[in-house]
Design a protein around this motif. Structure first.
Motif, PDB file in Angstrom:
ATOM      1  N   SER A 113       0.838  -1.205   0.000  1.00 16.70           N
ATOM      2  CA  SER A 113       0.000   0.000   0.000  1.00 16.70           C
ATOM      3  C   SER A 113       0.870   1.251   0.000  1.00 16.70           C
ATOM      4  CB  SER A 113      -0.924  -0.003   1.222  1.00 16.70           C
ATOM      5  OG  SER A 113      -1.851  -1.067   1.151  1.00 16.70           O
ATOM      6  N   GLY A 114       1.986   1.209   0.716  1.00 20.39           N
ATOM      7  CA  GLY A 114       2.907   2.348   0.722  1.00 20.39           C
ATOM      8  C   GLY A 114       3.501   2.590  -0.655  1.00 20.39           C
ATOM      9  N   ARG A 115       3.902   1.508  -1.307  1.00 27.46           N
ATOM     10  CA  ARG A 115       4.448   1.652  -2.659  1.00 27.46           C
ATOM     11  C   ARG A 115       3.385   2.149  -3.635  1.00 27.46           C
ATOM     12  NH1 ARG A 115       7.832  -3.504  -4.455  1.00 27.46           N
ATOM     13  NH2 ARG A 115       5.879  -4.531  -3.883  1.00 27.46           N
ATOM     14  N   LEU A 116       2.143   1.682  -3.438  1.00 24.63           N
ATOM     15  CA  LEU A 116       1.049   2.127  -4.304  1.00 24.63           C
ATOM     16  C   LEU A 116       0.829   3.634  -4.165  1.00 24.63           C
ATOM     17  CD1 LEU A 116      -1.384   1.595  -6.180  1.00 24.63           C
ATOM     18  CD2 LEU A 116      -2.728   1.079  -4.107  1.00 24.63           C
ATOM     19  N   ASN A 117       0.851   4.124  -2.949  1.00 20.23           N
ATOM     20  CA  ASN A 117       0.664   5.563  -2.730  1.00 20.23           C
ATOM     21  C   ASN A 117       1.780   6.376  -3.387  1.00 20.23           C
ATOM     22  OD1 ASN A 117      -1.683   5.190  -1.266  1.00 20.23           O
ATOM     23  ND2 ASN A 117      -0.604   5.037   0.706  1.00 20.23           N
ATOM     24  N   ALA A 118       3.008   5.846  -3.293  1.00 24.77           N
ATOM     25  CA  ALA A 118       4.134   6.533  -3.943  1.00 24.77           C
ATOM     26  C   ALA A 118       3.948   6.566  -5.454  1.00 24.77           C
ATOM     27  CB  ALA A 118       5.445   5.850  -3.579  1.00 24.77           C
ATOM     28  N   SER A 119       3.469   5.452  -6.021  1.00 27.02           N
ATOM     29  CA  SER A 119       3.236   5.389  -7.466  1.00 27.02           C
ATOM     30  C   SER A 119       2.124   6.348  -7.878  1.00 27.02           C
ATOM     31  CB  SER A 119       2.866   3.954  -7.868  1.00 27.02           C
ATOM     32  OG  SER A 119       3.930   3.061  -7.599  1.00 27.02           O
ATOM     33  N   ALA A 166       1.942   5.869 -18.893  1.00 22.55           N
ATOM     34  CA  ALA A 166       1.246   4.630 -19.242  1.00 22.55           C
ATOM     35  C   ALA A 166       1.786   3.461 -18.425  1.00 22.55           C
ATOM     36  CB  ALA A 166       1.391   4.357 -20.739  1.00 22.55           C
ATOM     37  N   ALA A 167       3.116   3.427 -18.285  1.00 26.64           N
ATOM     38  CA  ALA A 167       3.739   2.359 -17.494  1.00 26.64           C
ATOM     39  C   ALA A 167       3.326   2.472 -16.020  1.00 26.64           C
ATOM     40  CB  ALA A 167       5.259   2.429 -17.635  1.00 26.64           C
ATOM     41  N   ALA A 168       3.257   3.731 -15.550  1.00 21.80           N
ATOM     42  CA  ALA A 168       2.870   3.941 -14.151  1.00 21.80           C
ATOM     43  C   ALA A 168       1.443   3.485 -13.905  1.00 21.80           C
ATOM     44  CB  ALA A 168       3.031   5.411 -13.776  1.00 21.80           C
ATOM     45  N   VAL A 169       0.550   3.812 -14.838  1.00 23.87           N
ATOM     46  CA  VAL A 169      -0.843   3.383 -14.704  1.00 23.87           C
ATOM     47  C   VAL A 169      -0.929   1.866 -14.683  1.00 23.87           C
ATOM     48  CG1 VAL A 169      -3.072   3.306 -15.870  1.00 23.87           C
ATOM     49  CG2 VAL A 169      -1.822   5.473 -15.722  1.00 23.87           C
ATOM     50  N   SER A 170      -0.189   1.233 -15.609  1.00 23.67           N
ATOM     51  CA  SER A 170      -0.180  -0.235 -15.648  1.00 23.67           C
ATOM     52  C   SER A 170       0.366  -0.818 -14.348  1.00 23.67           C
ATOM     53  CB  SER A 170       0.665  -0.706 -16.838  1.00 23.67           C
ATOM     54  OG  SER A 170       0.751  -2.108 -16.859  1.00 23.67           O
ATOM     55  N   GLY A 171       1.427  -0.173 -13.834  1.00 20.14           N
ATOM     56  CA  GLY A 171       2.018  -0.649 -12.583  1.00 20.14           C
ATOM     57  C   GLY A 171       1.061  -0.509 -11.414  1.00 20.14           C
ATOM     58  N   LEU A 176      -2.574  -2.912  -7.414  1.00 20.82           N
ATOM     59  CA  LEU A 176      -3.909  -3.067  -6.834  1.00 20.82           C
ATOM     60  C   LEU A 176      -4.338  -4.526  -6.831  1.00 20.82           C
ATOM     61  CD1 LEU A 176      -5.704   0.043  -8.379  1.00 20.82           C
ATOM     62  CD2 LEU A 176      -5.275  -0.366  -5.943  1.00 20.82           C
ATOM     63  N   ARG A 177      -4.056  -5.214  -7.952  1.00 20.88           N
ATOM     64  CA  ARG A 177      -4.405  -6.642  -8.013  1.00 20.88           C
ATOM     65  C   ARG A 177      -3.607  -7.438  -6.976  1.00 20.88           C
ATOM     66  NH1 ARG A 177      -4.223  -5.658 -13.668  1.00 20.88           N
ATOM     67  NH2 ARG A 177      -2.099  -6.534 -13.755  1.00 20.88           N
ATOM     68  N   ASP A 178      -2.320  -7.104  -6.847  1.00 14.97           N
ATOM     69  CA  ASP A 178      -1.482  -7.819  -5.869  1.00 14.97           C
ATOM     70  C   ASP A 178      -1.968  -7.581  -4.443  1.00 14.97           C
ATOM     71  OD1 ASP A 178       0.048  -8.742  -7.930  1.00 14.97           O
ATOM     72  OD2 ASP A 178       1.681  -7.285  -7.664  1.00 14.97           O
ATOM     73  N   ILE A 179      -2.322  -6.338  -4.138  1.00 14.39           N
ATOM     74  CA  ILE A 179      -2.806  -6.022  -2.795  1.00 14.39           C
ATOM     75  C   ILE A 179      -4.111  -6.759  -2.506  1.00 14.39           C
ATOM     76  CG2 ILE A 179      -3.770  -4.162  -1.370  1.00 14.39           C
ATOM     77  CD1 ILE A 179      -1.668  -2.306  -2.566  1.00 14.39           C
ATOM     78  N   GLU A 180      -4.974  -6.812  -3.498  1.00 14.62           N
ATOM     79  CA  GLU A 180      -6.241  -7.530  -3.320  1.00 14.62           C
ATOM     80  C   GLU A 180      -5.987  -9.011  -3.061  1.00 14.62           C
ATOM     81  OE1 GLU A 180     -10.116  -8.092  -2.707  1.00 14.62           O
ATOM     82  OE2 GLU A 180      -9.104  -6.158  -2.974  1.00 14.62           O
ATOM     83  N   GLN A 181      -4.978  -9.570  -3.757  1.00 13.63           N
ATOM     84  CA  GLN A 181      -4.635 -10.980  -3.548  1.00 13.63           C
ATOM     85  C   GLN A 181      -4.107 -11.210  -2.131  1.00 13.63           C
ATOM     86  OE1 GLN A 181      -5.101 -13.626  -5.412  1.00 13.63           O
ATOM     87  NE2 GLN A 181      -4.037 -15.029  -4.014  1.00 13.63           N
ATOM     88  N   VAL A 182      -3.242 -10.298  -1.685  1.00 17.20           N
ATOM     89  CA  VAL A 182      -2.692 -10.422  -0.334  1.00 17.20           C
ATOM     90  C   VAL A 182      -3.799 -10.319   0.709  1.00 17.20           C
ATOM     91  CG1 VAL A 182      -1.216  -9.294   1.385  1.00 17.20           C
ATOM     92  CG2 VAL A 182      -0.393  -9.590  -0.956  1.00 17.20           C
ATOM     93  N   ARG A 183      -4.717  -9.376   0.501  1.00 20.15           N
ATOM     94  CA  ARG A 183      -5.823  -9.227   1.451  1.00 20.15           C
ATOM     95  C   ARG A 183      -6.726 -10.448   1.452  1.00 20.15           C
ATOM     96  NH1 ARG A 183      -7.256  -2.848   0.151  1.00 20.15           N
ATOM     97  NH2 ARG A 183      -5.607  -1.967   1.484  1.00 20.15           N
ATOM     98  N   SER A 184      -6.920 -11.054   0.285  1.00 19.20           N
ATOM     99  CA  SER A 184      -7.729 -12.273   0.202  1.00 19.20           C
ATOM    100  C   SER A 184      -7.058 -13.416   0.968  1.00 19.20           C
ATOM    101  CB  SER A 184      -7.929 -12.665  -1.264  1.00 19.20           C
ATOM    102  OG  SER A 184      -8.624 -13.894  -1.365  1.00 19.20           O
ATOM    103  N   GLU A 185      -5.737 -13.557   0.790  1.00 21.56           N
ATOM    104  CA  GLU A 185      -4.992 -14.588   1.517  1.00 21.56           C
ATOM    105  C   GLU A 185      -5.055 -14.322   3.019  1.00 21.56           C
ATOM    106  OE1 GLU A 185      -1.021 -14.963   0.095  1.00 21.56           O
ATOM    107  OE2 GLU A 185      -1.630 -15.189  -2.002  1.00 21.56           O
ATOM    108  N   ALA A 186      -4.975 -13.058   3.394  1.00 23.89           N
ATOM    109  CA  ALA A 186      -5.058 -12.716   4.816  1.00 23.89           C
ATOM    110  C   ALA A 186      -6.430 -13.074   5.383  1.00 23.89           C
ATOM    111  CB  ALA A 186      -4.773 -11.229   5.017  1.00 23.89           C
TER     112      ALA A 186
END
Length: 373
Positions: A113-119, A166-171, A176-186
């Motif tokens: 989430s911290g990296r996402l905010n920076a992006s 464009a790369a930043a948006v894709s990143g 977001l998908r990775d964070i959602e996956q981590v939250r699902s695993e949690a």
């Protein structure tokens, strides 16, 4: 005329009242001089009736057991408590693993989430710069520019910025998908943790209930009977025999097959006399698998927590291949374990009330053996 009403059941009070009435009736016939004797007789009759009823009730509610029957029942309850203890240990270990994994996932989610905010902030800066420079058509900007070369350089930079955007948006989308996956695993780990905690409490209640029942049975015995029963370890020989076996085994060095096995055996000898504490792994108390785990941990070998898993840790061996340091398991459910020390003897934590001691492996039904790696 005969009565058709069903006769009432006579209660204890009714019986006693009838007895007393009969006696006082006799008193009325014999006169006042017989009053004292009659009252005495009435008192004795009441006491006798009440005492007899109390004996019957007690006999029905709590049948007497011989000391041998109490011992057999106490041994059974202790064995069931030990089996529940191993299940408790397994649930506790699973709970601990689930909690650690959940903490790791939460930390990972926070980091992502911290990296996402920076992006997002970086993307916002790019968008702001584009907005400021994008108000005029690029051809007009070129025509108005005093330095076409400078403009072309800026245009190339803007194009590169667009690619970065464009790369930043894709990143960001990927993050977001990775964070959602981590939250699902949690979330799944939270459910697993709750399930493990429920099992933990269930096995804990079972252990406590079995031990409470055993203690209630022991309370029926006299002090002498209780001392005689508790002199044994609940599986076989009495404390004196165990102490003699321990002294005999410790007279000479135990010839373990390697340094690690010798270290584990030495640790077990150092634990002799320490109390059995269910769920404990030392150093002040142990349950059976807690002792073997601690002994081999001192030798640098990590064993799993329960008898059910320790039997599969290392090389399975036959009874004829036993060497000091091997783990020996008992009962069809593999609910008890000891550390073999040679000459048909082991060191084990027997049960509540019986400290860590030396005992023959023949005292319980043998289930298998393992040599830790």
């Amino acid at each position: 005329m005969a009565s058709h009403r069903k006769p009432r059941q006579r209660s204890l009070t009714g019986t006693l009242t009838g007895t007393f009435t009969g006696i006082t009736g006799i008193t009325g016939l014999t006169g006042m001089r017989g009053g004292t004797a009659a009252r005495t007789a009435a008192t004795l009759a009441l006491a006798s009736a009440a005492g007899a009823t109390g004996v019957v009730g007690a006999a029905q509610a709590e049948p007497s057991l011989t000391p041998a029957q109490v011992k057999a029942e106490v041994d059974r309850l202790h064995h069931e408590a030990e089996a529940a203890t191993e299940k408790y240990n397994g649930a506790k270990e699973k709970t601990s693993r689930a909690q650690k994994e959940l903490d790791r996932l939460r930390d990972e989610a926070a980091h992502r989430s911290g990296r996402l905010n920076a992006s997002r902030n970086a993307l916002g800066s790019i968008a702001t710069a584009q907005y400021r420079s994008g108000g005029i058509d690029p051809a007009v900007q070129l025509a108005l520019s005093s330095s076409p070369d400078d403009y072309l350089e800026r245009a190339a930079a803007v194009e590169r910025a667009g690619s970065r955007q464009a790369a930043a948006v894709s990143g960001i989308q990927r993050q977001l998908r990775d964070i959602e996956q981590v939250r699902s695993e949690a979330g799944e780990k939270v459910a697993e943790l709750r399930c493990s905690q429920a099992a933990l409490e269930k096995h804990k209640r079972t252990v406590q209930e079995k031990l409470r029942e055993a203690e209630e049975l022991l309370d029926r015995l006299t002090a002498e009977q209780r001392a005689q029963l508790l002199g044994g370890d609940g599986h076989g020989p009495d404390a004196a025999a165990s102490a003699r076996a321990g002294r005999s085994a410790s007279r000479g060095p135990v010839r373990a097959p390697n340094v690690r096995a010798a270290t584990a055996v030495s640790y077990a000898f150092g634990a002799l006399g320490k109390p059995y504490v269910w769920g404990a792994t030392g150093p002040n108390g142990y349950d059976c698998s807690g002792l073997t785990q601690a002994a081999w941990k001192a030798a640098g070998v990590s064993l799993p927590r329960t008898t059910f898993t320790q039997i599969n840790a290392g090389q399975r061996i036959s009874r004829s291949q036993l060497a000091p340091g091997d783990l020996v398991f008992f009962y069809s459910g593999v609910s008890h374990v000891g550390l073999y020390i040679g000459d048909g003897q082991m060191i084990h934590a027997p049960r509540p009330g019986a400290p860590v001691r030396v005992a023959p492996i023949d005292e319980m039904p043998f289930a298998g053996a393992t040599r830790p790696a």
